[in-house]
Design a protein around this motif. Structure first.
Motif: not given
Lengths: 157, 929
Positions: A86, A102, A19, A33, A36
């Protein structure tokens, strides 16, 4: 996110979602994660710490947004609405890390991992777990747990 | 195996819950075979599963209890209190072991031999009394073998042996161990009782997943024989039981007991166990679906001719149905929270020596699982209270002409989207008088406040922290933490509690709680462009404050207040509280949401009020949890996230708690007495001028209607306590009889047996204020002016009215008395609460100092007193400081000193005695003067 075809974090290699925050490249461990998402309306929460941008609605779940620029002590972005998020999970709750952009998921060899340089500021040293030397720049690895630990001490700092 | 243990724990816990109420019913109706069967089955299931899982400690205990229950069932043992207690204790022990098992995954170590001994003693009792039947050849086969229980135990051991034999396990794995054990036991019992053909092979065959070979059968028989041998069954009896040939002809007398096969019908699985988390997840998904639907409907509203309209309509209906359906899965009958109550009442009645009946209505009323969990504790507490404080002893009840058995009623019902739970008793009821005196001694209210309260208000005092009416602390309750906690817990879930009591006839609590916590009615408000939700349950009313409505926000030293009917409402500005920037330079008008937290009411200023909406409450995220003013977050119809405001947190954050404390003029704590601010009653006269009177000198506040005012002999009087009380307007004018319907407050002053009433128009407030020592008197009836809440206020000289009404002679005497200045040096709240008002009412001018140093400061300032009262009796640090202070106070050397011995007073306070002592000490002085 197209990380399904890639190998899982197997100890030798480490997956990071790259990122960009105010020009600096960071990596968020891919296993933490969840998602996104594109810029989305954020509802302000009065009295919240300055790093907390507010909360947003992610498919019926309430997500608390943490502005990474503020968290890292950087100047606010000129177009606040344009922040990407994120989504990470901590303790069963979802948090959105607001970042500028991103990039790809990078699979980097653990062997190339280096500790934080000693000259890094204390605030950043606390939030980063070392770095990787990429071809054109340095990628700092974010420690999600500590990024989300907004203790009163860090509020004062 | 872990899964099995987990399931066993869940199952057993459910069973135990049910058992508690079953057993108590059983004690009341020992002859009901259905209840007995139910209880027996429960204990039996526990025991059976334990054996299968290898939980030996549990198994032995359950086995001992089962023996006793089995004997009840067979009628060989009569039900006694002792026996039921022992079984209940076993249930507790099992519960304890199960809890430990859930925590650690293993049975805790422990010695249960005493309990087992008791159970065995109960079990053995009748057999010992009955002629001893040796297991001789003359006895039936069942008796020789050791009864049904032995056969059942053997079936169980067989089960365990099968589990350890892989070849056999493969055959029986698919069978429910309980079914298996039941089948084997029934086969053995039937054979042992009535002889007849060998049913064992049949039973085993039915349970096995494949046909049993002869060798297999033989092995099983051998296992059984060994098991019976281990259980001390005589060898010949075992052989007789297990031999394939028909045994000796049955004895007709033994054919009577009903075959237990019919008693255990196979209940088809009507319910399944679902993890609560999956339900919660389902709930989240459904609320998401609801939001999407709302968005779709909004989008489509612009295009009525859309081809999507019809399917969307369907979707709308299905979604609503789905939402309702998911909601119902979370609902449970309230019986879940009540299951423990019969047991609790039974134990309480034994411990307290009272006879108590528990009557329950509406067990089937359903409410949200989460709410259910949260009301368990408050309900338990209230039942304890009812049993301990509410109900009288049988002797007292007889004396009061009631039946010896007290009754506690527990009922639940639905009423308009809420659940009403009532907990009532037919006991002695609450005595407002006792509550008042208790409130005064425990420092919750001052004497004047307590006396000014109506009975209904006095009853409400039991919800204050630190209040208990119990004369003594018992093991059951009465530690002074009670109803305030109950109230807090109920209010936390958005509920409310009300109280009704008639002295001598009982007490009734009514609790109103929402059906569910996850969906609440909320008021959506806006402040500076941001929307918030406020739980509707805390909102009392909405008031608009603007210039046109003739109601505006006033400021006292920067604090906003609103005059609302008869009281002053402290206001919180949401904008200030949240540190928001106003959007427009000037707000036109504001809305005020009047909210109630506990007994305290305040207003919240907001910009706009939208509608009330049903919102789905979600928790505040971890990094925002330190913000006390939010109780949750929610997603509203348009998809945005808004925060839910918490009134309690808001009032704490804004510090209105303290404001409220001052407004309500609670009893000052010992350490705040130091500065000695005086409590003043602020009121308005008929002309609207603000005036104040010393609260301590007011004996009572009554309400009087002007039509009751009469004129006798040129004086305005009103009938009061069997006599006539002269009344006078607070502005000095004579009160005139009028026909105005509204009752007006009357401040009653008392001296000896005389009263006068001061008629005021409206009581505004009670404030604590430092009254300046030198007040410039500016007219008759006034001691001077002072500033109260930013307004010049006249302090009423009540002496003037005494003189005016009762003439100079009396007034002179009163004035002489009045001139007597007393100094009380003590730090205990007793002085502030009781002594000072008492002396003040007797006409003395009392100054109170918390510490000797304060007294010394007055000495330095040149104050003189006619009498000093201080505690010099004990050798405490306080007394020593006092002694040294008085050594320095030269000018006070001739002032008489009356000793206060509060600690040694033994709890009784003789007010008349104190007055007598004071006036006696002053007598020679008066003569000299």
């Amino acid at each position: 996110m197209t990380n399904a075809s890639l190998p899982m974090d197997d100890g030798a290699r480490c997956g990071l979602v790259s990122v960009r925050v105010n020009g600096q490249a960071f990596g968020v461990p891919v296993l933490q994660v969840q998602d996104v998402i594109a810029p989305t309306p954020i509802n302000r929460v009065p009295l919240a710490p300055p790093e907390v941008a507010g909360s947003l609605n992610l498919r019926g779940r309430i997500v608390t947004a943490v502005d990474m620029r503020r968290r890292l002590g950087m100047p606010d972005r000129e177009t606040p609405q344009a922040a990407m998020s994120v989504i990470v999970e901590r303790g069963g709750e979802l948090y959105a890390l607001l970042i500028d952009d991103v990039g790809d998921v990078l699979w980097l060899s653990q062997a190339e991992h280096e500790p934080n340089p000693v000259t890094l500021t204390a605030a950043w040293r606390d939030l980063c777990d070392g770095l990787y030397r990429l071809e054109r720049e340095l990628l700092l690895v974010l420690n999600v747990e500590r990024v989300l630990s907004l203790t009163p001490a860090s509020l004062a700092a | 195996m872990d899964d099995l243990v987990g399931e066993f724990i869940a199952e057993t816990r459910e069973g135990l819950e049910a058992l508690d109420s079953e057993l108590v019913r059983f004690e009341q109706h020992p002859d009901d075979p259905e209840i007995l069967g139910g209880v027996f089955r429960l204990i039996h299931t526990i025991k059976g599963t334990c054996g299968f899982l290898g939980l030996m400690r549990l198994q032995t205990v359950a086995h001992a209890a089962e023996n006793v229950l089995g004997a009840f069932r067979d009628g060989s043992l009569s039900v006694s209190v002792e026996a039921v207690s022992a079984v209940l204790e076993t249930v507790d022990l099992i519960r304890g072991i199960i809890d430990a098992l859930a925590r650690t995954g293993a049975e805790p170590a422990g010695d249960d031999s005493r309990l087992i001994g008791r159970l065995e003693a109960v079990f053995a009792a009748p057999t010992a009394a009955a002629p001893v039947k040796a297991p001789s050849a003359g006895a039936t086969l069942v008796e020789r073998l050791g009864g049904d229980a032995t056969l059942d135990a053997a079936a169980e051991v067989l089960l365990a042996r099968i589990a350890s034999d892989p070849a056999l396990l493969a055959l029986f794995e698919a069978t429910d161990p309980d079914v298996f054990q039941g089948a084997v036991r029934d086969a053995l019992c039937t054979r042992a009782r009535s002889g007849g053909p060998d049913l064992l092979a049949d039973a085993l065959g039915r349970c096995a997943s494949a046909p049993l070979s002869a060798a297999c059968l033989a092995t099983l028989r051998a296992h059984l024989a060994a098991a019976l041998g281990d259980l001390d069954a005589p060898q010949d009896a075992v052989t007789a039981l297990l031999s394939a040939a028909a045994p000796a002809p049955p004895k007709p007398a033994d054919a009577s007991p009903a075959a237990p096969t019919a008693a255990e019908p196979e209940a088809a699985a009507q319910t399944i166990r679902v993890n609560v988390d999956s339900l919660e997840h389902l709930m989240t998904v459904v609320s998401e679906l609801v939001l999407i639907r709302n968005q779709l409907i909004q989008t489509l509203r612009a295009q009525p001719e859309s081809p999507f309209a019809a399917p969307l309509n369907r979707l709308n209906q299905v979604t609503s149905e789905l939402q309702e359906g998911v909601m119902t899965t979370r609902m449970q009958p309230i019986a879940g929270a009540w299951a423990k109550m019969p047991r609790l009442v039974r134990d309480l009645s034994r411990d307290l020596g009272k006879k108590i009946d528990l009557v329950q209505h509406g067990q089937e009323t359903e409410l949200d699982r989460q709410v259910l969990e949260l009301i368990k504790d408050p309900l338990t507490h209230m039942i304890r209270n009812a049993a301990d404080h509410g109900l009288e002893t049988p002797a007292e009840r007889r004396a009061a002409g009631k039946s010896e058995t007290g009754r506690i009623t527990l009922s639940a019902r639905h009423e308009g989207g809420a659940i009403i739970i009532e907990v009532g008793d037919d006991g002695r009821g609450l005595s407002p008088a006792r509550i008042r005196s208790k409130a005064v001694t425990s420092g919750i209210a001052t004497v004047a406040q307590a006396e000014a309260m109506s009975d209904a208000e006095a009853l409400q005092l039991i919800f204050r922290a630190g209040f208990s009416t119990a004369a003594q602390v018992t093991a059951v309750s009465g530690r002074g933490v009670g109803m305030d906690v109950v109230r807090t817990n109920i209010e936390r879930i958005g509920g409310a509690i009300e109280l009704n009591s008639a002295e001598g006839a009982g007490t009734q609590f009514t609790i109103r709680i929402p059906l569910t916590l996850s969906i609440v009615q909320a008021l959506i408000v806006e402040c500076c462009g941001i929307r918030f939700a406020m739980p509707q349950s805390g909102v009392v009313e909405l008031v608009s404050a603007n210039d046109s409505s003739n109601r505006s926000i006033e400021y006292i030293n920067g604090a906003a207040v609103l005059r609302l009917r008869d009281r002053l409402l402290p206001l919180i500005s949401l904008q200030t509280l949240l540190g928001l920037q106003p959007r427009d330079a000037r707000r036109g008008d504001a809305c005020i949401v009047v909210a109630e937290v506990g007994a305290f009411t305040f207003g919240v200023i907001v910009d706009r009020v939208f509608d009330t909406e049903e919102i789905v409450v979600k928790p505040v995220s971890g990094i925002l949890r330190h913000l006390r003013i939010y109780s949750g977050a929610t997603i509203v119809g348009d998809g945005s996230v808004i925060m839910i405001l918490d009134f309690k947190g808001m009032s704490a954050e804004a510090g209105v708690d303290q404001v409220a404390a001052a407004v309500q003029a609670r009893a000052p704590a010992a350490d705040t007495v130091a500065g000695v601010p005086e409590a003043l009653l602020v009121f308005k006269t008929a002309q609207g001028a603000p005036k104040a009177a010393r609260l301590a000198s007011v004996a009572r506040i009554e309400e009087v209607r002007l039509e009751d005012v009469e004129i006798v002999d040129g004086r305005t009087v009103v009938q009061y306590r069997g006599g006539l009380m002269p009344i006078v307007g607070a502005d000095g004018a004579n009160a005139q009889p009028a026909t105005e319907a509204r009752a007006k407050p009357l401040l009653v002053y008392a001296r000896d047996d005389r009263h006068i009433g001061l008629l005021v128009d409206e009581i505004v407030d009670i404030v604590e204020i430092h009254v300046a020592t030198s007040l410039a008197a500016n007219g008759a009836g006034s001691l001077g002016s002072l500033t109260v809440a930013g307004r010049a206020t006249e302090l009423v000289d009540i002496g003037h009215f005494w003189r005016r009404i009762f003439g100079e002679a009396v007034a002179a005497q009163e004035a002489a008395k009045q001139s007597r200045r007393l100094l009380v040096v003590d730090q205990s709240p007793f002085c502030a609460l009781l002594l000072k008002p008492l002396l003040a009412r007797a006409g003395y001018d009392v100054t109170l100092c918390a510490t000797p140093e304060d007294a010394l400061a007055l000495h330095a300032a040149g104050d003189a007193f006619d009498l000093i009262m201080a505690d010099i009796s004990t050798q405490t640090a306080h007394a020593q400081r006092l002694a040294s202070a008085f050594r320095q106070a030269n000018r006070w050397r001739d002032t008489p000193l009356v000793q206060l011995a509060l600690g040694a007073a033994g709890g009784t306070f003789d007010g008349a005695g104190v007055i007598a002592a004071v006036s006696e000490t002053l007598q020679p002085m008066k003569g000299a003067a």
